[in-house]
Each structure stands twice: as structure tokens, then as C-alpha cells.
Scaffold this motif. Structure first.
Motif, mmCIF file in Angstrom:
data_model
loop_
_atom_site.group_PDB
_atom_site.id
_atom_site.type_symbol
_atom_site.label_atom_id
_atom_site.label_comp_id
_atom_site.label_asym_id
_atom_site.label_seq_id
_atom_site.Cartn_x
_atom_site.Cartn_y
_atom_site.Cartn_z
ATOM 1 N N ASN A 121 0.955 -0.862 0.332
ATOM 2 C CA ASN A 121 -0.027 0.557 -0.296
ATOM 3 C C ASN A 121 0.422 1.243 0.256
ATOM 4 O OD1 ASN A 121 -2.678 -1.491 0.233
ATOM 5 N ND2 ASN A 121 -2.269 -1.281 2.052
ATOM 6 N N SER A 142 1.137 4.674 -3.202
ATOM 7 C CA SER A 142 1.358 5.695 -2.838
ATOM 8 C C SER A 142 2.304 6.540 -2.493
ATOM 9 C CB SER A 142 0.802 5.770 -1.040
ATOM 10 O OG SER A 142 -0.376 6.071 -0.770
ATOM 11 N N ASP A 167 -3.201 11.229 -5.998
ATOM 12 C CA ASP A 167 -3.093 10.817 -3.954
ATOM 13 C C ASP A 167 -3.037 9.199 -4.080
ATOM 14 O OD1 ASP A 167 -6.046 9.978 -4.746
ATOM 15 O OD2 ASP A 167 -5.995 12.016 -4.260
ATOM 16 N N ASP A 213 -5.290 7.581 -3.862
ATOM 17 C CA ASP A 213 -6.558 6.447 -4.041
ATOM 18 C C ASP A 213 -7.621 6.042 -5.215
ATOM 19 O OD1 ASP A 213 -9.442 6.644 -3.463
ATOM 20 O OD2 ASP A 213 -9.352 7.974 -1.856
ATOM 21 N N LYS A 232 -11.361 0.682 2.335
ATOM 22 C CA LYS A 232 -10.352 1.937 2.191
ATOM 23 C C LYS A 232 -9.849 2.185 0.637
ATOM 24 C CE LYS A 232 -9.955 1.014 7.270
ATOM 25 N NZ LYS A 232 -9.107 0.638 7.901
ATOM 26 N N THR A 233 -10.284 2.782 -0.041
ATOM 27 C CA THR A 233 -10.290 3.329 -1.754
ATOM 28 C C THR A 233 -8.738 3.683 -1.384
ATOM 29 O OG1 THR A 233 -10.786 5.541 -1.295
ATOM 30 C CG2 THR A 233 -11.859 3.575 -2.273
ATOM 31 N N SER A 234 -7.848 4.458 -0.218
ATOM 32 C CA SER A 234 -6.655 4.775 -0.378
ATOM 33 C C SER A 234 -5.663 3.129 -0.340
ATOM 34 C CB SER A 234 -6.366 5.762 0.442
ATOM 35 O OG SER A 234 -6.737 5.060 1.947
ATOM 36 N N ARG A 235 -5.891 2.466 -0.309
ATOM 37 C CA ARG A 235 -5.086 1.418 0.090
ATOM 38 C C ARG A 235 -5.851 -0.223 -1.281
ATOM 39 N NH1 ARG A 235 -5.975 -0.063 5.872
ATOM 40 N NH2 ARG A 235 -5.355 1.958 7.081
#
Length: 430
Positions: free
Chosen positions: A307, A311, A320, A322, A344-347
Motif C-alpha cells: 500500500n 502511494s 494521491d 486513492d 478503504k480506497t486509499s489502499r
């Protein structure tokens, strides 16, 4: 138009090679290729006539070439002979007669990327066979990948191939390949009049250029013909013409590894064929599902590492990290409706989990997603439409996961199924 008959010497009197002198298929400085046949008119062939002083194939390579059968992606040589003529001793080869070349196909069908990829895969299979025989081709380019009516492509022009163990003088004007597709170590050897060792990495470089150019509508990655050799030795590349989307991301990852400056840093042909550029949708889906299964425990430390790396990679493109930004809100809501888990859309590994969950429980999906406009196909759930939805929306998904898993030295069955023993890592170029 009557065929000309090459009557062999008495010791090879059973080798009849015939060609039409006015039907020239190809013409170069050292050889001419005619349309013709061998033995009987029904056995159509391309007849190549080569001056022996320009032909540096050893007898052993000719025997290997003659051993090729229909199951190998190499143009077959049915027969060959030497014949003394007023101009000197020439070599004659009766070879398989193809329909066209990859170069011509790209010129006529520049955006038929699916067919082009299939032809490139066939050519790489042919190269794998050659390297397995410890022979290198040394003249790989789109014009030497021949396409047949049955949709199969084969590597052609075996003419300057050599055993891997041999050394070529940089001063030799023949037997080095075509300038536009030469590896930098060959160009430098020619410039300094030094010898260079023949290795499989020379073919890998040329094949990498061939893959790029075929997917860039014939445009060379090293620019115009006037600056090309200089750009090859200086590593100055132009990726702007390469096909876009998921295929482009995969091609860029593969080609960038194949055309590395140092031959020792290039992958072998097994790793090339195993790269996701050549995968189909079934292997894409199987890869994601296997990855999700291998990391089903959220506490596995590598998940955080993956993850975090995602990023970092996205930050290079001013994104970013996401993955929600790639999937329309309406589609995402259809996916997550009536499901207890919150993703969790950031991962990026959460996207992997979503793909697995919805595939395993597709009957629970919103009925709109089961229609033909989404993942339905004649009333059935389509795995192909399903995984292609994600790889088209998030075009770097497969390549990022593949390269990252390789870099963290994944082990066990997962490694065995998707990676080779070649230690050269592929990367995702942003």
C-alpha cells in the motif's frame, strides 16, 4: 512465367529447387528472395539465393534450422544447397512462404493491437526455441517476423544467426544485424572496431525495439533515422507514440527492461514471455485472485509495504494514490451496496480484496451489474468483462502488483505460478 530450375550437383541430385526469376519477394545487398517451389510445383516456397561469401552460418546452424517442424515459430527451411554459377558459389534455400510480414501488417493495420500482440508472442516463442538451441538470431525486426494465413507468426531470416559461444569482429560488415535494431554494445564495438561476444541479450534488445515499434504505429523509440544510433548508445528514448491504456503500461514495463543499456541487465526470453504484457484475461483474474488469497490476513506486514509503495508511485504522477478516482462513483456504489465490508480506497490491496469478494459472490451483486452493459454475457456472469473493467479503469493495476510482488521477493506457490527464475526485476514506468 516459367520457373528456373537449380540443378544440384550429382551428390545432391534429389534436391530440386525452382524459382521464378521475375517474381522477387525481397531484395537486399547480399541476397534475393524469389517466389518458387521445391521438388514439385505443389510445394510452394520462398527461394533465397545468397552469395556464400556473405553468409556466415556454420554447418551446425543450418542443420538446426533444417530440424524445425510445424510446431516451432521459426520459418522452416525445407532444403538448401550450394551451387556453382558463373558469378561464384551461391547458397539456395527453399523456405516456408508466408503471407506478409509484421512490418507490412502494422503499416496496414496500425491499431489492430490485439493481433499485433499475438504475432509478437509467436515471435518470442520462436526466439525461445532458438535460444534453447544455443543459437541467437541477430537480426530481429518487424520485417523478419512473417505472418501466415492461419494467423500464426514465425521468426524469419535465419541468415546471420550464430552460436552463442562465438565472437564477432566489430570490423566485419556483415552478420551484425540491422542498424536500427542493434544493441548499444554492438554499435560501440563497430565504432571502435572491437570484437563483441554474441549473447542472447542482443536478441532481447532487438525484440524489445520490435515490440515497441509494432505498438507505436511503426515509430522507433530512439527517434529519427539520422539520430537513431546515437540515441541508442546514449539511451535517449521517446515513448510518446506507444499505445495507451492498460496495454501501453504493460508494454512500457516490458520494453524498458528489454532495452536496458547493459546486456546483463536484460531479462531472458522466458521472463519476457511470462511478463503480464502477454497475459490474457484469465491469467489476469487468476493472478489477482491468487494475490488476494495469499494476503487474506490483514496483519501480514507486506500488505502495508505494498500500500505504501503504491502511494509513492502515484505521487510521481501527481496522483494521491486513492483508486476511487479511477472508478465512477455510480459504479463503485453498485459494487459496495448491500455489503458489510467497507473498502478503504486509499489502499491498493483493498481494491484487490474488492475484486476477489465480488467475483466470489457475484450472485449478490446489484442486478444492474449482471446485465450485458456491465458483467453479463447472454445471461451469464462474464469473468472477461469483470476483470477487464478493472484493468481498463485502473490501467496500471496488474503491472504495479506484478512488479511490486517481484520486488518484495514473494515466495511459495504464488512465485512459482507467475514468475521465472530470472533475477532481473521489471518496473512500472510512470
Amino acid at each position: 512465367m516459367e520457373p528456373m530450375d537449380i540443378e544440384p550437383s550429382s551428390s545432391t541430385s534429389n534436391l530440386g529447387i525452382n524459382y521464378y526469376d521475375s517474381d522477387v519477394i525481397g531484395n537486399g545487398a547480399t541476397a534475393i528472395v524469389y517466389r518458387g517451389f521445391f521438388d514439385v510445383p505443389e510445394k510452394k516456397a520462398a527461394i533465397k539465393r545468397v552469395f556464400v561469401q556473405y553468409y556466415d552460418v556454420f554447418e551446425n546452424e543450418l542443420k538446426i534450422w533444417s530440424s524445425v517442424d510445424d510446431n516451432v515459430n521459426i520459418i522452416r527451411c525445407f532444403k538448401y544447397l550450394k551451387w556453382e554459377e558463373p558469378t561464384g558459389i551461391n547458397l539456395y534455400f527453399a523456405m516456408e512462404l508466408a503471407n506478409t510480414s509484421l512490418q507490412n501488417f502494422v503499416e496496414q493495420n496500425p491499431q489492430d493491437y490485439v493481433s499485433i500482440k499475438n504475432y509478437l508472442r509467436d515471435a518470442c516463442k520462436g526466439l525461445k526455441w532458438l535460444h534453447g538451441k544455443r543459437v541467437i538470431h541477430r537480426d530481429i525486426k518487424p520485417a523478419n517476423i512473417m505472418i501466415f494465413d492461419n494467423g500464426i507468426a514465425k521468426l524469419g531470416d535465419f541468415g546471420i544467426s550464430k552460436k552463442i559461444s562465438s565472437i564477432t569482429e566489430g570490423t566485419n560488415s556483415m552478420g551484425r544485424g540491422t542498424g536500427d535494431y542493434l544493441a548499444p554494445e554492438v554499435i560501440e564495438a563497430i565504432d571502435t572496431k572491437q570484437a563483441f561476444v554474441n549473447t542472447t541479450s542482443l536478441d532481447i534488445f532487438s525484440m524489445g525495439l520490435t515490440i515497441h515499434n509494432s505498438l507505436a504505429q511503426g515509430n522507433h523509440i530512439f527517434g529519427s533515422v539520422f539520430r537513431r544510433l546515437l540515441n541508442i548508445t546514449s539511451g535517449r528514448m521517446d515513448w510518446s507514440n506507444l499505445v495507451g491504456g492498460d496495454m501501453g503500461v504493460r508494454a512500457k514495463s516490458l520494453v524498458s527492461a528489454m532495452i536496458k543499456y547493459e546486456g546483463k541487465d536484460r531479462p531472458n526470453i522466458e521472463a519476457v514471455l511470462n511478463h503480464p504484457f502477454f497475459w490474457n484475461y484469465k491469467k489476469d483474474l487468476r493472478f489477482v485472485m491468487s494475490l488476494a488469497k495469499s494476503f487474506s490476513d490483514k496483519n501480514i506486514p507486506e500488505i502495508k509495504q505494498i500500500n505504501s509503495k503504491y502511494s509513492d508511485e502515484m505521487s510521481k504522477t501527481m496522483m494521491d494514490g486513492d483508486w476511487r478516482q479511477y472508478i465512477e462513483d455510480a459504479s463503485l456504489e453498485l459494487f459496495t451496496a448491500n455489503h458489510k465490508r467497507k473498502y478503504k480506497t486509499s489502499r491498493i490491496m483493498e481494491l484487490v480484496a474488492l475484486i476477489r469478494d465480488k467475483n466470489e459472490h457475484y450472485l449478490e451483486l446489484n442486478t444492474l451489474l449482471l446485465m450485458d452493459d456491465f458483467f453479463g454475457e447472454n445471461g451469464e456472469f462474464s469473468d472477461e468483462k469483470y476483470i477487464k473493467f478493472f484493468t481498463s479503469k485502473v490501467p496500471h493495476l496488474i503491472i504495479f502488483l506484478y512488479c511490486t510482488m517481484q520486488s518484495i521477493k514473494v515466495k511459495g506457490r504464488f512465485k512459482y505460478d507467475y514468475y521465472t527464475d530470472d533475477r532481473k526485476n521489471f518496473t512500472m514506468l510512470t
